[in-house]
Design a protein around this motif. Structure first.
Motif, PDB file in Angstrom:
ATOM      1  N   ILE A 117       0.807  -1.221   0.000  1.00 22.06           N
ATOM      2  CA  ILE A 117       0.000   0.000   0.000  1.00 22.06           C
ATOM      3  C   ILE A 117       0.844   1.277   0.000  1.00 22.06           C
ATOM      4  CG2 ILE A 117      -1.805   1.281   1.215  1.00 22.06           C
ATOM      5  CD1 ILE A 117      -3.035  -1.389   2.007  1.00 22.06           C
ATOM      6  N   PRO A 118       1.620   1.557   1.042  1.00 19.41           N
ATOM      7  CA  PRO A 118       2.391   2.815   0.981  1.00 19.41           C
ATOM      8  C   PRO A 118       3.439   2.833  -0.126  1.00 19.41           C
ATOM      9  CG  PRO A 118       2.284   1.987   3.235  1.00 19.41           C
ATOM     10  CD  PRO A 118       1.798   0.898   2.348  1.00 19.41           C
ATOM     11  N   LEU A 119       4.163   1.707  -0.292  1.00 19.23           N
ATOM     12  CA  LEU A 119       5.285   1.722  -1.234  1.00 19.23           C
ATOM     13  C   LEU A 119       4.826   1.552  -2.674  1.00 19.23           C
ATOM     14  CD1 LEU A 119       8.398   1.964  -1.189  1.00 19.23           C
ATOM     15  CD2 LEU A 119       8.490  -0.528  -1.281  1.00 19.23           C
ATOM     16  N   VAL A 120       4.223   0.397  -2.977  1.00 16.42           N
ATOM     17  CA  VAL A 120       3.872   0.099  -4.373  1.00 16.42           C
ATOM     18  C   VAL A 120       2.732   0.988  -4.850  1.00 16.42           C
ATOM     19  CG1 VAL A 120       3.015  -1.664  -5.955  1.00 16.42           C
ATOM     20  CG2 VAL A 120       4.708  -2.266  -4.206  1.00 16.42           C
ATOM     21  N   LYS A 121       1.624   0.997  -4.075  1.00 14.60           N
ATOM     22  CA  LYS A 121       0.446   1.731  -4.544  1.00 14.60           C
ATOM     23  C   LYS A 121       0.688   3.238  -4.575  1.00 14.60           C
ATOM     24  CE  LYS A 121      -4.239   3.063  -3.282  1.00 14.60           C
ATOM     25  NZ  LYS A 121      -5.354   2.937  -2.318  1.00 14.60           N
ATOM     26  N   TYR A 122       1.064   3.810  -3.436  1.00 15.26           N
ATOM     27  CA  TYR A 122       1.142   5.270  -3.355  1.00 15.26           C
ATOM     28  C   TYR A 122       2.418   5.836  -3.966  1.00 15.26           C
ATOM     29  CZ  TYR A 122      -3.140   5.904  -0.728  1.00 15.26           C
ATOM     30  OH  TYR A 122      -4.463   5.961  -0.379  1.00 15.26           O
ATOM     31  N   VAL A 123       3.578   5.306  -3.559  1.00 23.59           N
ATOM     32  CA  VAL A 123       4.841   5.901  -4.001  1.00 23.59           C
ATOM     33  C   VAL A 123       5.079   5.690  -5.492  1.00 23.59           C
ATOM     34  CG1 VAL A 123       7.358   5.800  -3.738  1.00 23.59           C
ATOM     35  CG2 VAL A 123       5.883   5.780  -1.724  1.00 23.59           C
ATOM     36  N   THR A 316      -0.313   1.619   8.391  1.00 21.50           N
ATOM     37  CA  THR A 316      -0.317   2.448   7.182  1.00 21.50           C
ATOM     38  C   THR A 316      -0.931   3.825   7.425  1.00 21.50           C
ATOM     39  OG1 THR A 316      -2.485   1.616   6.448  1.00 21.50           O
ATOM     40  CG2 THR A 316      -0.536   0.363   5.775  1.00 21.50           C
ATOM     41  N   THR A 317      -1.219   4.172   8.666  1.00 19.13           N
ATOM     42  CA  THR A 317      -1.835   5.480   8.945  1.00 19.13           C
ATOM     43  C   THR A 317      -0.953   6.604   8.424  1.00 19.13           C
ATOM     44  OG1 THR A 317      -0.797   5.532  11.114  1.00 19.13           O
ATOM     45  CG2 THR A 317      -3.027   4.672  10.997  1.00 19.13           C
ATOM     46  N   GLY A 318      -1.582   7.593   7.831  1.00 18.55           N
ATOM     47  CA  GLY A 318      -0.827   8.710   7.268  1.00 18.55           C
ATOM     48  C   GLY A 318      -0.366   8.485   5.846  1.00 18.55           C
ATOM     49  N   THR A 319      -0.685   7.317   5.277  1.00 19.24           N
ATOM     50  CA  THR A 319      -0.256   7.039   3.906  1.00 19.24           C
ATOM     51  C   THR A 319      -0.877   8.016   2.916  1.00 19.24           C
ATOM     52  OG1 THR A 319       0.026   4.693   4.406  1.00 19.24           O
ATOM     53  CG2 THR A 319      -0.178   5.285   2.094  1.00 19.24           C
ATOM     54  N   GLU A 320      -2.133   8.391   3.152  1.00 22.67           N
ATOM     55  CA  GLU A 320      -2.798   9.329   2.244  1.00 22.67           C
ATOM     56  C   GLU A 320      -2.086  10.679   2.227  1.00 22.67           C
ATOM     57  OE1 GLU A 320      -5.611  10.208  -0.668  1.00 22.67           O
ATOM     58  OE2 GLU A 320      -5.174   8.292   0.321  1.00 22.67           O
ATOM     59  N   ALA A 324      -1.617  13.601  -0.537  1.00 22.04           N
ATOM     60  CA  ALA A 324      -2.225  14.914  -0.269  1.00 22.04           C
ATOM     61  C   ALA A 324      -1.170  16.004  -0.133  1.00 22.04           C
ATOM     62  CB  ALA A 324      -3.080  14.839   0.993  1.00 22.04           C
ATOM     63  N   ASP A 325       0.010  15.667   0.393  1.00 19.42           N
ATOM     64  CA  ASP A 325       1.056  16.670   0.634  1.00 19.42           C
ATOM     65  C   ASP A 325       2.030  16.828  -0.521  1.00 19.42           C
ATOM     66  OD1 ASP A 325       0.279  17.575   3.111  1.00 19.42           O
ATOM     67  OD2 ASP A 325       1.410  16.065   4.213  1.00 19.42           O
ATOM     68  N   VAL A 463      -8.660   3.368   5.955  1.00 24.12           N
ATOM     69  CA  VAL A 463      -8.954   2.399   4.890  1.00 24.12           C
ATOM     70  C   VAL A 463      -9.999   2.946   3.925  1.00 24.12           C
ATOM     71  CG1 VAL A 463      -9.619   0.026   4.404  1.00 24.12           C
ATOM     72  CG2 VAL A 463      -8.387   0.544   6.492  1.00 24.12           C
ATOM     73  N   PHE A 464     -10.945   3.722   4.427  1.00 31.35           N
ATOM     74  CA  PHE A 464     -11.976   4.277   3.549  1.00 31.35           C
ATOM     75  C   PHE A 464     -11.356   5.188   2.496  1.00 31.35           C
ATOM     76  CE2 PHE A 464     -16.144   5.404   2.301  1.00 31.35           C
ATOM     77  CZ  PHE A 464     -17.026   4.603   2.983  1.00 31.35           C
ATOM     78  N   VAL A 465     -10.442   6.041   2.912  1.00 34.36           N
ATOM     79  CA  VAL A 465      -9.795   6.942   1.958  1.00 34.36           C
ATOM     80  C   VAL A 465      -8.965   6.157   0.956  1.00 34.36           C
ATOM     81  CG1 VAL A 465      -8.122   8.809   1.719  1.00 34.36           C
ATOM     82  CG2 VAL A 465      -9.767   8.873   3.568  1.00 34.36           C
ATOM     83  N   MET A 466      -8.255   5.136   1.425  1.00 36.34           N
ATOM     84  CA  MET A 466      -7.452   4.312   0.514  1.00 36.34           C
ATOM     85  C   MET A 466      -8.324   3.644  -0.544  1.00 36.34           C
ATOM     86  SD  MET A 466      -4.843   2.372   3.086  1.00 36.34           S
ATOM     87  CE  MET A 466      -3.585   3.259   4.018  1.00 36.34           C
TER      88      MET A 466
END
Length: 779
Positions: A117-123, A316-320, A324-325, A463-466
């Motif tokens: 989630i943080p690495l593959v999906k977001y980054v 994974t909290t703060g991943t969004e 956003a930033d 999780v909802f935002v993700m």
């Protein structure tokens, strides 16, 4: 814009040259057979299409990128970085570990969740979906709005697509599924409303994260020492929170440099302690790389394992905040800081805690502090307190960014946006939101004193935002990126299914505190919906009651109206015509300024509009009326400053438009005459041609004189004074409206309107040269 407006075509083959005209006009390619009259909105939008660099892109030198990467540590990663404080305690919420291999199963879940989630999906995936360097739910929505006509306000114009930042980088291979999905979205009113509501919901959840973060982080340190009681920790945290929010006014640049060293020390300590515990207690936890331990964990614990996922997801909290930033930094800087510092430190921290727990099952409820070596305990405690408070910074900055975006799309009440850095784009501060967040954080911190309930609430928000982000991303993959169908299916099956699995787990605890983020999100959604709904109603009212060109001409040439010296600028958000406020004004004030400019403020679904592409002009016929329409286009991160620089820029561009208006009119007329001669048989009289050329020169001289008189009239009007006319609209429900509509407009919307900044304060219009015109809209 009317359908008969002419269009400039870049692919036509006729070159135009005229020795009196600027070089940029010589290079224009025009289709003269189709261009029957010159229209400034087309010419201005196409003026600098070629060779224009992409504004708003975050390309920068490596030194700047590395500086931003360092700053991002203090802004973006405080939330996800402090997750090791409470993840194992939240996962084994009963305080007992039934089987020692359950630790390996949970560690394996954490490792793969952090990687997927943080690495593959977001980054590596979501950050690619930034909108000219800006991220967040509204950035995804704006991308979809640019490609498909899913916006609910009919302000789209063909010229908008010619803005350099507007154009999408589309692959040449257009697939049928992309066109099919686009048509489905454009033809479905339900789909348009659903996308808007989903965007509002995602935005509200992200803001909710900013309120819940301090509570979960503070709860993670409350068991650190008996000397620091729960009450003391909470009140110290409240004091630091107040200082944190007060510090926001100095901007992301200074805040980042202040907090980054603390977070760097934090990551260094948790990584070092993790390595120490891994070597000292049980190096065999490396076996958790094998996902078989996840399967065995679910076989042994069944429903309890599924429920425990609500604790695992807190890793994974703060991943969004990564997305956003991104507008405060760059995509590359976020990728560098995540891959080189944050991700390795978190992996080592969780692995070390697992090694410790393999030998000390009884300390699962206070894993973090019990696993710290004795000499490092108090230094680690101090750093942990500050890191836990700084954790809320990620979502504070993200909240500023997404509210700034929602403002320009008419989805949030007007608030003051302050740009805190001339060096880095996208770094903003919103005073009202900052203080409201501070109050909300303090109240929730005082109200929630255990991690269990707030952890349940926080998990749902995260999780909802993700999940919403993944839904928007799939639409972008299909319609815009034209991603191969197998890759889309792989994304849905791997990442999408994992997120839905986690969502089902956290929703199970809805009645155990999980209702809090949804209640908070629905409150924010209600505010957004009320504002957006009435905003749309007002726009349609103005569209239905706009002043027609014939009515405008009758008003301006009416001898009962006195033309007084000066330039009057009428502001409006109506793009397609002149707003009804003008008709109301002239009905009560029988005097008009010598030059009138109707300025329409328009927001495009892009982050930035280059200044040279911002102004589009059009005349009101006949030319001697000195009445102009001007559309001023902004992106959702552009500064809307209506001080004197705006006036000066508008006048300069208006003069440029007047000059080019004459030039193009002359070119069109000459070219049409040439085309007519080409169709006539040869053998015309030389003497007749000379007479015709002499007459043409006389006409050109007369037009040049008229242009000079018009520019002189504009200069004279500016010297006489510039007046800003703002519409002060009172909005009420129309006669016969239902009770729901009356509550929505008369009470809810007007309550919000009374308690927000007025337009002149938002745009910084000079008070001494501003005139408000009141009018009541019955919607």
């Amino acid at each position: 814009m009317s359908s008969e407006d002419p269009v400039l075509e870049e692919d036509s083959t006729i070159e135009v040259s005229h020795e009196e005209f600027p070089q940029q006009l010589k290079e224009k390619k025009l289709s003269w057979q189709k261009l029957r009259r010159y229209d400034s909105l087309d010419v201005e939008s196409g003026k600098l299409r070629h060779g224009h660099h992409r504004h708003g892109s975050k390309s920068a030198e490596w030194s700047v990128i590395l500086h931003l990467a360092f700053q991002s540590l203090g802004i973006v990663y405080g939330d996800i970085g402090t997750s090791p404080l409470y993840v194992y305690a939240s996962t084994f919420s009963s305080g007992t570990i039934k089987h020692n291999d359950d630790i390996l199963g949970v560690l394996s879940l954490i490792l793969y969740t952090l990687t997927l989630i943080p690495l593959v999906k977001y980054v590596f995936i979501v950050l690619r979906a930034n909108d000219n360097g800006d991220g967040g739910t509204f950035a995804l929505y704006s991308l979809i709005c640019r490609y498909a006509k899913v916006g609910l306000i009919p302000s789209q114009e063909a010229e908008d697509r010619d803005v350099s930042n507007f154009r999408l980088q589309l692959p040449s291979n257009r697939l049928r599924r992309a066109s099919t999905l686009k048509s489905m979205l454009e033809n479905s009113q339900f789909a348009k409303f659903f996308l808007l509501f989903a965007t509002m919901l995602g935005t509200s959840m992200v803001i909710g994260d900013g309120v819940l973060t301090p509570c979960i982080s503070v709860g993670g340190i409350k068991e650190a020492t008996s000397a620091m009681t729960e009450d003391r920790i909470v009140w110290v945290s409240v004091a630091i929170l107040v200082c944190l929010f007060i510090f926001q006014r100095f901007g992301t640049d200074k805040v980042g440099y202040s907090f980054a060293p603390i977070i760097c020390i934090w990551f260094g300590l948790i990584a070092g302690i993790g390595v120490c515990n891994f070597i000292k207690y049980d190096p065999t936890v490396i076996k958790a790389i094998n996902p078989q331990y996840i399967v065995e964990y679910f076989k042994r614990n069944k429903k309890e394992a599924w429920i425990s996922l609500g604790g695992v997801v807190l890793a994974t909290t703060g991943t969004e905040a990564l997305f956003a930033d991104v507008g405060h930094f760059t995509v590359r800087s976020i990728q560098i800081s995540m891959c080189t510092v944050t991700y390795p430190a978190l992996i080592l921290a969780y692995t070390g805690q697992a090694s410790f727990l393999r030998k000390h099952n009884e300390y699962v409820s206070e894993t973090f502090f019990k696993s710290i070596p004795g000499p490092l305990y108090w230094p680690m405690f101090v750093v942990a307190v500050f890191a836990a408070i700084i954790a809320s910074q990620a979502m504070i900055s993200g909240t500023f960014s997404i509210i700034q975006q929602s403002l320009s799309l008419g989805c949030f009440p007007r608030v003051k946006v302050i740009y805190t850095s001339a060096k880095y784009e996208g770094q903003v501060y919103i005073p009202e939101i900052n203080y409201l967040l501070m109050v909300a954080c303090v109240v929730v911190t005082l109200a929630f004193r255990t991690t269990e309930k707030i952890g349940n609430a926080y998990g749902i928000a995260v999780v909802f935002v993700m999940t919403l982000t993944s839904g928007f991303l799939v639409l972008i993959m299909i319609m815009i990126w034209k991603t191969h169908i197998l890759l889309i299916i792989t994304y849905i099956l791997v990442i999408g299914s994992v997120e839905l699995f986690y969502l089902s787990s956290v929703l199970y605890k809805f009645d155990q505190g999980g209702y809090l983020p949804l209640a908070f999100a629905f409150f924010l959604m209600a505010v957004m919906y009320i504002w957006n709904d009435v905003y749309r109603r007002k726009y349609y009212f103005e569209l239905d009651n706009k002043v027609s060109p014939e009515k405008l001409k009758d008003i301006v040439v009416d001898t009962r109206f006195c033309r007084i010296p000066g330039l009057a600028i009428f502001y409006s958000e109506l793009v397609h015509g002149i707003p009804p406020i003008f008709k109301h004004y002239v009905a009560n004030v029988p005097a008009l300024h010598s030059v009138l400019v109707f300025v329409s403020i328009k927001s495009l679904p892009i982050s930035k509009v280059p200044e040279e592409e911002r102004f589009l002009f059009r005349r009101a016929q006949p030319n001697d009326l000195n009445v102009f329409r001007c559309i001023v286009r902004y992106g959702y991160t552009d500064i809307r400053n209506m001080e004197e620089p705006f006036e000066r820029m508008l006048v300069e561009r208006l003069k440029e438009f007047i000059r080019e208006d004459l030039m193009f009119s002359t070119i069109i007329r000459n070219n049409e005459e040439c085309a007519e001669k080409e169709g006539e048989p040869n053998g015309g009289l030389s003497h007749g041609e000379n007479i015709e050329n002499d007459a043409k020169r006389v006409d050109n001289e007369k037009e040049l004189e008229a242009m000079e008189r018009e520019i002189e009239a504009l200069d004279k009007a500016c010297r006489a004074g510039v007046v800003h006319l703002m519409g002060e609209h009172e909005v009420v429900a129309g006669k016969g409206a239902g009770i729901g509509k009356r509550i929505l407009i008369n009470y809810a919307y007007n309550f919000l309107k009374r308690n927000i900044r007025q337009s002149n304060k938002v745009f910084d219009i000079p008070q001494k040269r501003m005139l408000k015109v009141g009018m009541t809209y019955e919607l």
